[in-house]
Write a protein that holds these residues in place. Structure first.
Motif, PDB file in Angstrom:
ATOM      1  N   ASN A  83      40.612  42.849  27.722  1.00 62.78           N
ATOM      2  CA  ASN A  83      39.726  44.020  27.777  1.00 62.78           C
ATOM      3  C   ASN A  83      39.421  44.547  26.381  1.00 62.78           C
ATOM      4  OD1 ASN A  83      39.477  43.823  30.514  1.00 62.78           O
ATOM      5  ND2 ASN A  83      40.699  45.630  30.993  1.00 62.78           N
ATOM      6  N   GLN A 119      46.035  47.976  32.128  1.00 64.28           N
ATOM      7  CA  GLN A 119      44.721  47.399  32.432  1.00 64.28           C
ATOM      8  C   GLN A 119      44.647  46.968  33.896  1.00 64.28           C
ATOM      9  OE1 GLN A 119      42.240  47.678  30.021  1.00 64.28           O
ATOM     10  NE2 GLN A 119      43.987  48.835  29.286  1.00 64.28           N
ATOM     11  N   TYR A 122      44.537  50.311  36.160  1.00 61.74           N
ATOM     12  CA  TYR A 122      43.446  51.278  36.088  1.00 61.74           C
ATOM     13  C   TYR A 122      42.056  50.679  35.932  1.00 61.74           C
ATOM     14  CZ  TYR A 122      47.389  54.398  35.703  1.00 61.74           C
ATOM     15  OH  TYR A 122      48.571  55.062  35.947  1.00 61.74           O
ATOM     16  N   THR A 123      41.910  49.389  36.047  1.00 62.78           N
ATOM     17  CA  THR A 123      40.588  48.768  36.032  1.00 62.78           C
ATOM     18  C   THR A 123      40.475  47.826  37.221  1.00 62.78           C
ATOM     19  OG1 THR A 123      41.290  46.924  34.628  1.00 62.78           O
ATOM     20  CG2 THR A 123      40.426  48.857  33.492  1.00 62.78           C
ATOM     21  N   GLU A 124      39.261  47.537  37.622  1.00 65.48           N
ATOM     22  CA  GLU A 124      39.042  46.619  38.741  1.00 65.48           C
ATOM     23  C   GLU A 124      39.161  45.167  38.303  1.00 65.48           C
ATOM     24  OE1 GLU A 124      35.431  47.355  40.847  1.00 65.48           O
ATOM     25  OE2 GLU A 124      35.841  49.505  41.011  1.00 65.48           O
TER      26      GLU A 124
END
Length: 162
Positions: A83, A119, A122-124
């Motif tokens: 990311n 990561q 909290y992220t898709e």
């Protein structure tokens, strides 16, 4: 169904059996390479591991995974961009029960592991960039998108097991 669906399904089915802390796994495909992620326990601590496989089409049209390393154990540390942030990863050659070797990557530091866990929580989607160097010293820029779906539940479950 597309070849990539079957490739992803085969990859999940072939994940190593050392994932004893949790059942969560997710895979991303970049051309002929597959990056699978899973939660595992190492030295009493939960870790996130990436396994890198190379897929090849045989004469029957089926995909199979080839060995990407030739020795068991630690090789060195490498950088992966996760990311957008570089994370130092331990690069380990592991052997499965059917004697196929594959590269495994896990964050070297606790800070890197904490970043990776954040990561996935909290992220898709977790985007992983990896420069892969084959046995002929040829470099390939690989980009993987790993789904985070199911990670939080599996992480909590594996915390309870430990």
């Amino acid at each position: 169904m597309s070849k990539f669906f079957w490739l992803a399904w085969t990859c999940v089915a072939m994940l190593p059996v050392h994932a004893n802390a949790s059942e969560w796994n997710s895979s991303g495909i970049d051309g002929h390479y597959v990056l699978s992620s899973l939660i595992d326990e190492q030295k009493g601590q939960q870790k996130v591991f990436f396994s890198l496989y190379k897929a090849k089409y045989n004469n029957n049209g089926f995909e199979r995974f080839l060995s990407q390393c030739n020795k068991n154990g630690f090789d060195k540390t490498v950088l992966m961009t996760i990311n957008g942030q570089e994370v130092q990863m331990d690069k380990i050659c592991r052997r499965t029960e059917d004697s196929k070797n594959y590269w495994v990557y896990t964050p070297t530091t606790n800070e890197g592991l904490a970043f990776l866990i954040t990561q996935f929580k909290y992220t898709e989607t977790v985007n992983v960039h990896k420069v892969f160097v084959n046995i002929y010293n040829q470099e390939t820029e690989l980009e993987f998108k790993i789904s985070a779906q199911g990670f939080v539940e599996a992480w909590k479950k594996s915390e309870q097991i430990l």
